[in-house]
Design an enzyme around this catalytic site. Structure first.
Site, short mmCIF file in Angstrom:
data_model
loop_
_atom_site.label_atom_id
_atom_site.label_comp_id
_atom_site.label_asym_id
_atom_site.label_seq_id
_atom_site.Cartn_x
_atom_site.Cartn_y
_atom_site.Cartn_z
CG HIS A 195 -3.16 3.47 1.59
ND1 HIS A 195 -3.69 2.53 0.51
CD2 HIS A 195 -3.27 2.44 2.62
CE1 HIS A 195 -3.57 1.47 0.09
NE2 HIS A 195 -3.85 1.04 1.88
CG ASN A 243 -6.46 -0.93 0.17
OD1 ASN A 243 -5.69 -0.33 -0.41
ND2 ASN A 243 -6.15 -1.24 1.87
CB CYS A 274 -0.94 0.12 1.33
SG CYS A 274 -1.84 -1.57 0.87
O1 UT7 Z 1 -3.67 -0.97 3.64
C1 UT7 Z 1 -2.94 -1.95 4.15
C2 UT7 Z 1 -3.56 -2.36 5.44
N1 UT7 Z 1 -4.24 -2.51 5.48
C3 UT7 Z 1 -4.69 -1.55 6.77
O2 UT7 Z 1 -4.54 -0.34 7.37
C4 UT7 Z 1 -6.00 -2.07 7.19
C5 UT7 Z 1 -5.99 -2.10 9.03
N2 UT7 Z 1 -7.07 -2.88 9.85
C6 UT7 Z 1 -8.53 -2.42 9.38
O3 UT7 Z 1 -8.66 -1.25 8.82
C7 UT7 Z 1 -9.35 -3.02 10.22
O4 UT7 Z 1 -8.79 -4.04 11.21
C8 UT7 Z 1 -10.57 -3.40 9.74
C9 UT7 Z 1 -10.75 -3.05 9.16
C10 UT7 Z 1 -10.16 -5.05 8.75
C11 UT7 Z 1 -11.50 -4.68 10.88
O5 UT7 Z 1 -11.91 -4.05 11.43
P1 UT7 Z 1 -11.67 -4.35 12.92
O6 UT7 Z 1 -12.89 -3.00 13.74
O7 UT7 Z 1 -10.20 -4.26 13.88
O8 UT7 Z 1 -12.55 -5.51 13.16
P2 UT7 Z 1 -12.42 -6.91 13.93
O9 UT7 Z 1 -11.09 -7.32 12.69
O10 UT7 Z 1 -11.62 -6.78 15.45
O11 UT7 Z 1 -13.37 -7.82 15.02
C12 UT7 Z 1 -14.47 -7.04 15.10
C13 UT7 Z 1 -15.74 -8.09 14.89
C14 UT7 Z 1 -15.24 -9.06 14.75
O12 UT7 Z 1 -16.76 -10.05 15.34
P3 UT7 Z 1 -15.92 -10.56 17.26
O13 UT7 Z 1 -15.00 -11.15 17.07
O14 UT7 Z 1 -16.06 -8.80 18.11
O15 UT7 Z 1 -17.88 -11.11 17.33
C15 UT7 Z 1 -15.50 -9.95 13.54
O16 UT7 Z 1 -14.95 -11.50 13.60
O17 UT7 Z 1 -16.59 -8.01 13.85
C16 UT7 Z 1 -16.25 -8.72 13.06
N3 UT7 Z 1 -16.02 -9.02 11.48
C17 UT7 Z 1 -17.04 -8.09 10.82
N4 UT7 Z 1 -18.68 -8.81 10.56
C18 UT7 Z 1 -19.18 -7.96 10.23
C19 UT7 Z 1 -14.63 -8.72 10.63
N5 UT7 Z 1 -14.91 -8.20 9.58
C20 UT7 Z 1 -16.40 -8.45 9.14
C21 UT7 Z 1 -17.27 -8.16 8.17
N6 UT7 Z 1 -18.86 -8.13 8.75
N7 UT7 Z 1 -17.04 -7.98 7.03
#
Ligand code: UT7
Length: 329
Positions: A256, A286, A116
């Site tokens: 980004h 992204n 990225c």
């Molecule tokens: O570009 C390259 C660099 N990449 C980045 O900068 C990405 C950095 N990371 C992020 O942007 C975020 O971590 C994500 C958008 C990928 C995820 O958001 P988050 O707030 O960190 O969510 P999480 O992974 O902590 O998941 C929270 C909850 C989980 O459920 P439980 O365990 O709390 O029950 C996940 O299973 O959300 C759940 N979850 C979803 N729910 C609905 C994960 N993906 C989804 C989804 N829809 N698509």
């Protein structure tokens, strides 16, 4: 003679027509529009659907727009640097395939893989070629067909990515405009959080790797998020400081587009209000190496000669960085 700086003199972009909305994704995996919008800021992304089309088919039209705008021919390009993690093939370089598609018969080219942050790394490399006086027309293109490495059964990643490309032309400038400074960083210990498991020399493609779905982007979102928020904000603040600038001196932050929350954190740290931040993540998601030039492409008509821009990125590697530009036209 004045010092030569490298200035962006034209921007082009290309996004495929097919849209993949949050509502489409609701039908594919266990997710919902509300979760995606509040956690990421994304509503829809573009997908290059046509069979037989690859990253070079995104990059070529973006560069052709640059040439049209600048009124030059493809034969005048001396170098093409393509930032991508989704090369058409492992080799040869996508830059060479693009050069062939657009008729850039006098250009040498190579791909640069910094995920990225790829556009910033490529821009800094291209700028060095211009600043040294060695070349006068360098194309830097960020192009990624992320749909080719996205697992549409994995809700953790499939909601994030889209396909796009955008390109800039770098030319010498004697008014001191263009790229002023760049701070680039990488830390390979972050590889475990964001990578593609198979298809490289570590784990060549096999029936097992395909069945294990290891040819897709793998991300531990929360870990990457923590590093990204800190990395992008820190490097942007450091860039301002070492150029004796404050947020008041900056016309635009060009971040980004991985997650709206990361963008907001960077803007806050720099003391920038939202109206100075380029954000189009809601429409494209992204697009990896394409996000930053895609913003420049969409905001081009609002930019004024002399505007100070900070471009900032964080991505796989880990890689991250920030570049200060004095807009040249
Ligand atoms: O570009 C390259 C660099 N990449 C980045 O900068 C990405 C950095 N990371 C992020 O942007 C975020 O971590 C994500 C958008 C990928 C995820 O958001 P988050 O707030 O960190 O969510 P999480 O992974 O902590 O998941 C929270 C909850 C989980 O459920 P439980 O365990 O709390 O029950 C996940 O299973 O959300 C759940 N979850 C979803 N729910 C609905 C994960 N993906 C989804 C989804 N829809 N698509």
């Amino acid at each position: 003679m004045n010092k030569i700086t490298a200035a962006i003199t034209a921007v082009g972009g290309y996004v495929p027509e097919t849209k993949l909305t949050n509502f489409d994704l609701e039908k594919m995996v266990d997710t919902n529009d509300e979760w995606i919008r509040t956690r990421t800021g994304i509503s829809e992304r573009r997908i290059l659907k046509e069979p037989g089309k690859a990253t070079s088919d995104l990059g070529a039209p973006a560069i052709l727009e640059v040439l049209r705008k600048r009124g030059i021919s493809a034969a005048e390009i001396e170098c093409i640097i393509c930032a991508t993690v989704t090369a058409d093939m492992v080799f040869p370089a996508t830059a060479n395939i693009i050069a062939d598609k657009i008729g850039a018969t006098n250009a040498f080219g190579f791909d640069l893989n910094a995920a990225c942050s790829g556009f910033l790394f490529a821009l800094t490399t291209g700028a060095a070629y211009i600043e040294s006086g060695r070349y006068k027309k360098v194309i830097v293109v960020g192009a990624d067909k992320m749909s080719a490495i996205t697992d549409y059964t994995d809700r953790n990643t499939c909601v994030l990515f889209g396909d796009a490309s955008a390109a800039v032309l770098l030319e010498p400038n004697e008014e001191g405009l263009g790229i002023q400074d760049s701070l680039l960083k990488s830390d390979g210990s972050g590889a475990k959080f964001l990578h593609m498991k198979a298809g490289g020399s570590l784990k060549p493609a096999s029936v097992e790797s395909v069945l294990a779905r290891e040819h897709y982007a793998y991300q531990e979102g929360q870990s990457v998020f923590k590093f990204a928020v800190k990395g992008m904000a820190d490097v942007s603040a450091e860039l301002l400081e070492r150029n004796q600038l404050t947020g008041d001196d900056i016309s635009w932050l060009v971040p980004h587009q991985a997650n709206l929350r990361i963008v907001d954190a960077t803007a806050n740290r720099m003391g920038l209000s939202k109206d100075k931040v380029m954000i189009n993540i809601e429409r494209y998601g992204n697009t990896t190496a394409a996000t930053i030039p895609l913003c420049l492409w969409e905001w081009e008509s609002k930019l004024k000669k002399g505007d100070n821009l900070v471009l900032a990125a964080f991505g796989g590697g880990f890689t991250w960085g920030a570049t200060l530009i004095k807009w040249a036209y």
